[in-house]
Design an enzyme around this catalytic site. Structure first.
Site, short mmCIF file in Angstrom:
data_model
loop_
_atom_site.label_atom_id
_atom_site.label_comp_id
_atom_site.label_asym_id
_atom_site.label_seq_id
_atom_site.Cartn_x
_atom_site.Cartn_y
_atom_site.Cartn_z
N PRO A 37 60.99 19.86 31.29
CA PRO A 37 60.17 19.23 30.25
C PRO A 37 59.98 17.71 30.37
CG PRO A 37 62.33 19.70 29.38
CD PRO A 37 62.30 20.28 30.77
N CYS A 38 59.20 17.30 31.36
CA CYS A 38 58.91 15.87 31.51
C CYS A 38 58.09 15.34 30.35
CB CYS A 38 58.23 15.60 32.84
SG CYS A 38 56.76 16.57 33.15
N HIS A 39 57.45 16.22 29.60
CA HIS A 39 56.68 15.77 28.43
C HIS A 39 57.57 15.19 27.34
CE1 HIS A 39 57.73 20.00 27.57
NE2 HIS A 39 57.75 19.63 26.30
#
Length: 161
Positions: free
Chosen positions: A126-128
């Protein structure tokens, strides 16, 4: 190695999933990044059922984490950053500086941003969930509207539990 790919619909547009021998190596958002054919492998829906199911549950607000075999390819630093991303709890965010400190590079916020940009497994890794130190949404390969959608999805779903 047998490399295959499939495309699945999602609320943020089609997602391209790529696997090596059944292990997910890439999840890309549209518009599709132009991969060499060898990087995509053969088109096949076979072997992606679990990833498709878990993504569907995630987008329905029913899943807060993924349990899939993954094989991201990157430098040692990138792998450390991507591993740290999986430790950011669902519905929460961390700054680039926080992630840099967590991987032992306290001045490496920009390097973390670059590693985020090369994350081959968007959403699942989850780079978001990584934002600017001031709380602003910055840098997301899928575009800031998608980043906002994913963060809002997690905030809404988090309130349901």
């Amino acid at each position: 190695m047998s490399r295959t790919h499939t495309a699945v619909p999602s609320p943020i547009g089609p997602l391209t999933l790529v696997a090596d021998d059944g292990v997910l190596v890439r999840l890309a958002m549209s518009p599709p990044v132009r991969f060499p054919d060898a990087e995509l492998g053969e088109r096949s829906d076979e072997g992606f059922a679990e990833a498709v199911r878990q993504l569907g549950e995630y987008f329905a607000g029913e899943r807060t984490g993924f349990d899939l075999p993954l094989r991201p390819v990157g430098s040692g630093f990138e792998l450390a950053v991507w591993d740290q991303l999986t430790r950011i709890p669902y519905g929460e965010t961390r700054s680039y500086g926080y992630v840099a400190k967590a991987v032992g590079e306290p001045g490496g916020a920009q390097a973390v941003g670059a590693a985020n940009g090369r994350n081959p497994l968007a959403i699942v890794v989850p780079c978001h969930r990584v934002i600017g130190a001031d709380g602003s949404l910055v840098g997301f390969g899928g575009g800031l509207p998608r980043k906002r959608f994913l963060l809002d999805l997690e905030q809404r779903a988090d309130r349901l539990f």
